[in-house]
Design an enzyme around this catalytic site. Structure first.
Site, PDB file in Angstrom:
ATOM      1  CG  HIS A 290      -5.590  -2.472  -0.155  1.00 42.11           C
ATOM      2  ND1 HIS A 290      -4.859  -1.842  -1.140  1.00 42.11           N
ATOM      3  CD2 HIS A 290      -4.983  -2.051   0.971  1.00 42.11           C
ATOM      4  CE1 HIS A 290      -3.981  -1.110  -0.681  1.00 42.11           C
ATOM      5  NE2 HIS A 290      -3.978  -0.890   0.606  1.00 42.11           N
TER       6      HIS A 290
ATOM      7  CG  ASP B 276      -6.578  -2.125  -4.280  1.00 39.91           C
ATOM      8  OD1 ASP B 276      -7.853  -1.767  -3.383  1.00 39.91           O
ATOM      9  OD2 ASP B 276      -5.420  -2.192  -4.114  1.00 39.91           O
TER      10      ASP B 276
ATOM     11  CB  SER C  80      -0.976  -0.013   1.308  1.00 44.29           C
ATOM     12  OG  SER C  80      -2.042   1.031   1.154  1.00 44.29           O
TER      13      SER C  80
END
Length: 957
Positions: free
Chosen positions: A881, A847, A773
């Site tokens: 994610h 995501d 991330s």
């Protein structure tokens, strides 16, 4: 929301709940400040693999459906003949001949496949413990189930719940005796084969458990959620509804105990029918208009409604019919069908606060900002009053501390039978508007007459941050302000007009060394939680229990303090063993006693762990404080039991103190084995002061928890791992931190690399960098601007082009047009031509995190390839994610291990030798900068560079 209504998700991201408690996930741990899995009653559990670094997720048994991973590779056979000593050429052969998903080497696979430890839940009367059993990684076929992406929510239409919910596979009940020992296991029985269990909840009297059960097609079920109850004494479980055609709607809230024999349940309306059909021909063009010239700035939300069909589909799945159901199975309809989002009975069980959302919906914000109605009903099903009907909130400013207009944070007072409190902003919700007061807290009885004005409880000049209730003489009110990092705690007397508010604590929430801890709560007979009052036998003084992390320059040393609320004096009554162990206070166990708790009757639940011993739980009683161990969990990965862990300190070139945790593989001896390949894994953070940035967080004695995607897995591959080296981005005073992002990023990375080389544990040519991330964003920037430090990089689920998140990201609340240079200079996409080191990009195909669209990795890969960079892009089907399917995780680990073996372990290039050419390729940079020597383990001085310029999260992770 009452404290006991917590939906426990498998996540590494923390989320805040009522009374400022903090929950997050880690390996089989629960606390009310540090992360965990254990909860004290009567918490409700809902396991959902939605976060970006889930450490454990559960999946159903494969049954007759063979995993694709098994079909491709065979479960017991290493891919391509791979073994622990495989060479890069073996990997190249694998790459050339591989089909589908791959398996990592056995030493990694065995750790990831180890069975997970159970979650724990303590009964309301502290006399029983549940062991909630889980499976390990879920199969990909679970993720492949169709899902609807509507209004920021992902829905499994088959089960009519949030998609990708993990689950428990069984419930075991243990008696907790007075001496702290656990009785034999009593299995909850009567469940169908293949039962998937969610939302486990204690009744207030501790005699029953309520939970949902779903059985999928593989076991002859239909996949919808049914409500079950179990008798705690006998362990017998049965469906609660007499009819098999009543199913739980778990898209938002699901069910709640109203009293010891009654539950209020969100059900799928029996007359709902089939889902709406998508029209073959659209009714017209999709139009959005701003002819009123409104200024609306929004973060990069995903999974939003797109058209009228999506609106109808959202209504179809989210609409519930409330029903009241008794333990004998009797059912009573409660109110009209609506999109109910929360159900909250009053402490005296006479009323129920019900929240719902309704049209008009929005195509630019998620459902958390849709029009919201909050009403109070009697437990018999009669509407008492409507508290508010808030309009659509599309215009909440992106600045930190901006909020919705109107009533918010509407809850029952935990210390009163049926009093309501709420907050209203006085600045229009815009943090950039100067106002005093900025927030006002109101309170009013649910039984107030029509038109009666509410009572002003307290006025705040910062933004409201929560209340810890005790009684009419005491409550603690919190307010904070992000820009200044200020946090204030007020002492108020809610029932006494003659006693004014006073400040208890006024500090920077960045300053962890000054954190006094949080007041411990006790359970009331009504099932709510209020501040615990402690008394001593020898005096009449009232004390509070402050439970703190105890941050110090040597690491966290948790503590329990007695606080004299009148004088502010503190007395430390318990502290963690700082030499070998890391201990924390989990919960109060003596709160079944009514009235004040005397110190010599104090009983607490603690957790205890060390670098090599995994977490166990203990009960300690005063006055002797003798701990009784109640769990004996086996070591989850004994092959790494003797790993080396050390919290190290070093300094950045600008004088900022940095820390990291250095892990070395079992049996490693630097004098005999020499420097190792090293994996550096981190995530940047923002600070307002150098002092706060340099403070030590965490403990050197914490157990090394290894999740299925953890960088610590490479200890099994004889890597040194530098985990979490602090990467502070500091903006002091009026300075914005991100304006010097690249400069400070490089300086932090240089200091970390220099330190592991100085120690002789890392080979200077074999240091890889990685992150997930915002850590992936960091990785790409380091390879673009500090490629002399690292031989390769691994970037997972990142955002690389900040022009695609123009209205803020992470903690940046300036827009692209307000800080154009910052956005451009921070974007590694704009520096793709400078990246000369190999980079592996990984992203979930689905995501849903704000800002980290899958497109970010796809476009970044195209930019890299367009400049001839050595790069590889892996898109994991169905993953979000974070990654949860076993096939996906195993393949991710295979890709990562292959990348590290080829570009780190087998790297023969000398970073020092080609640093000059790299600098030229990067546009000359600073010709006077010195670089790390690649010979031996020595490090040359390096000057500071001067070429640098994660309901719905507001920040892009």
């Amino acid at each position: 929301m009452r404290l006991h209504k917590v939906y426990h998700r498998l996540s590494s991201l923390p989320f805040t709940i009522h009374n400022n408690y903090h929950l997050s996930s880690s390996c089989h741990r629960f606390t009310l400040s540090p992360p965990s899995f254990l909860s004290f009653s009567p918490f409700k559990f809902s396991l959902k693999s939605t976060s970006h670094n889930s450490r454990t997720v559960s999946g159903k048994p494969l049954g007759s459906t063979m995993s694709r991973l098994q079909a491709v590779s065979g479960e017991n056979v290493s891919v391509g003949g791979f073994n622990g000593s495989a060479s890069v050429s073996d990997y190249e052969d694998d790459l050339a001949t591989s089909v589908g998903y791959q398996l990592p080497p056995p030493e990694i696979r065995d750790i990831v496949d180890a069975p997970p430890l159970p979650a724990l839940s303590i009964s309301p009367h502290r006399d029983k413990v549940l062991f909630l059993k889980r499976r390990s990684l879920t199969p990909l076929i679970d993720l492949a189930r169709p899902e609807e992406k509507l209004a920021g929510v992902r829905i499994d239409g088959k089960s009519n719940s949030r998609s990708r919910m993990s689950f428990y596979t069984g419930i075991a009940i243990h008696q907790l005796t007075s001496d702290g020992t656990l009785g034999p296991e009593k299995e909850v029985h009567g469940l169908p084969v293949g039962a998937r269990i969610n939302f486990v909840t204690w009744s207030n009297d501790g005699q029953h458990l309520a939970f949902s059960v779903r059985v999928d097609e593989d076991y002859g079920g239909i996949g919808k959620l049914q409500l079950w109850v179990a008798n705690v004494e006998s362990g017998q479980a049965k469906p609660l509804f007499n009819s098999e055609d009543i199913y739980v709607n778990a898209v938002f809230d699901n069910f709640v105990w109203v009293d010891d024999s009654t539950l209020l349940v969100c059900t799928i309306p029996s007359s709902r029918g089939d889902p709406p059909m998508k029209p073959l021909v659209p009714p017209g063009p999709k139009i959005q208009s701003n002819e009123q010239k409104n200024t609306i700035q929004l973060r990069t939300f995903q999974d939003l409604l797109k058209d009228e069909y999506d609106e109808d589909l959202f209504d179809y799945y989210a609409t519930s019919q409330l029903v009241m159901v008794f333990l004998n199975g009797t059912v009573k309809l409660f109110g009209p069908p609506a999109v109910y989002t929360s159900l909250d009975p009053s402490p005296d069980q006479k009323y129920i606060m019900i929240s719902s959302i309704h049209r008009p919906y929005s195509y630019i914000v998620p459902c958390g900002r849709f029009p919201k109605k909050v009403e109070v009903w009697t437990a018999e099903g009669k509407l008492v009053r409507q508290l508010c009907d808030l309009p659509l909130a599309e215009d909440i400013p992106i600045a930190h501390n901006s909020v919705r207009k109107g009533m918010r944070s509407i809850n029952w007072r935990a210390d009163r039978p049926s009093d309501i409190y709420w907050v209203e902003t006085q600045d229009g919700g815009d943090a950039k508007v100067e106002a005093s007061p900025r927030d006002i807290i109101y309170t009013q009885s649910a039984e107030s007459s029509e038109g009666e004005e509410p009572t002003i409880l307290h006025k705040l000049d910062l933004r409201y941050g929560g209340i810890s209730w005790c009684d009419d003489s005491l409550a603690l009110v919190y307010e904070s302000w992000y820009k200044t990092r200020r946090l204030k705690t007020w002492v108020i007397s809610p029932g006494r007009e003659d006693v004014g508010p006073r400040i208890l604590f006024d500090r920077s929430f960045e300053d962890v060394y000054s954190d006094p801890g949080s007041p411990m709560s006790r359970r009331t007979p009504d099932g709510t939680y209020v501040i615990a009052k402690i008394r001593k036998e020898e005096d009449d003084t009232t004390y509070l229990l402050l439970n703190g992390n105890g941050a110090t320059p040597e690491g966290n040393i948790p503590f329990l303090d007695l606080l004299d609320i009148n004088t502010g004096n503190k007395e430390r009554i318990w502290q963690s063993d700082k030499k070998k162990y890391y201990e924390t206070v989990v919960a109060l166990m003596s709160d079944q006693i009514e009235g004040d708790i005397f110190l010599n009757q104090l009983r607490i639940l603690t957790s205890k762990e060390s670098k090599t011993e995994n977490t166990q739980y203990f009960v300690q009683s005063w006055p002797d404080k003798r701990p009784f161990q109640i769990t004996n969990f086996p070591h989850p990965y004994p092959q790494l039991a003797s790993l080396h862990k050390e919290m190290i300190k070093y300094q950045r070139s600008d004088g900022v103190q940095l820390t990291a945790t250095l892990y070395l593989p079992p049996g490693y001896d630097s004098s005999k084995d020499g420097p190792l390949p090293c994996l550096v894994w981190s995530y940047p953070g923002e600070f307002k002061s150098k002092d706060a940035a340099g403070q030590v967080r965490g403990s050197p004695n914490e157990f090394a928890s290894i999740g299925p995607t953890s960088p610590l897995l490479w200890l099994a591959r004889r890597f040194a791992v530098l985990s979490g080296p602090t990467i502070p981005i500091i903006g002091e005073g009026d300075e914005e931190a991100n304006d010097r992002y690249v400069e400070q990023l490089i300086a932090s990375a240089e200091a970390a690399v220099q330190e592991v080389i100085r120690r002789g544990v890392a080979h200077p040519d074999k240091i890889a960098v990685g992150g997930h991330s915002y850590g992936a964003f960091m990785t790409a920037n380091l390879l673009a601007h500090a490629s002399h430090l690292f031989c390769c990089g691994i970037a997972r689920s990142g955002a690389y082009n900040r022009t695609l998140t123009p209205f803020g990201f992470q903690n940046e609340d300036r827009t692209l047009w307000e800080a154009t240079n910052t956005y451009i200079e921070m974007s590694p996409f704009m520096s793709a031509s400078k990246i000369k080191r190999p980079i592996l990009l990984v992203h979930g195909e689905q995501d849903n995190n704000s800002g980290t669209l899958t497109m970010q990795s796809e476009r970044f890969y195209t930019a890299l390839k367009g400049h001839g960079a050595l790069c590889r892009l892996v898109i994991l089907p169905y993953e979000s994610h974070g990654y949860s399917a076993r096939e996906s995780i195993m393949h991710l680990l295979w890709e990562t291990d292959r990348w590290l073996q080829k570009h780190c372990v087998s790297n023969t290039s000398k970073i020092n030798a080609d640093a000059t050419s790299l600098k030229k390729d990067e546009g000359e940079g600073n010709p006077d900068n010195k670089v790390i020597s690649a010979t031996g383990s020595g490090v040359a001085e390096m000057e500071e560079p001067t070429d640098g310029g994660c309901s719905f999260p507001r920040s892009s992770l």
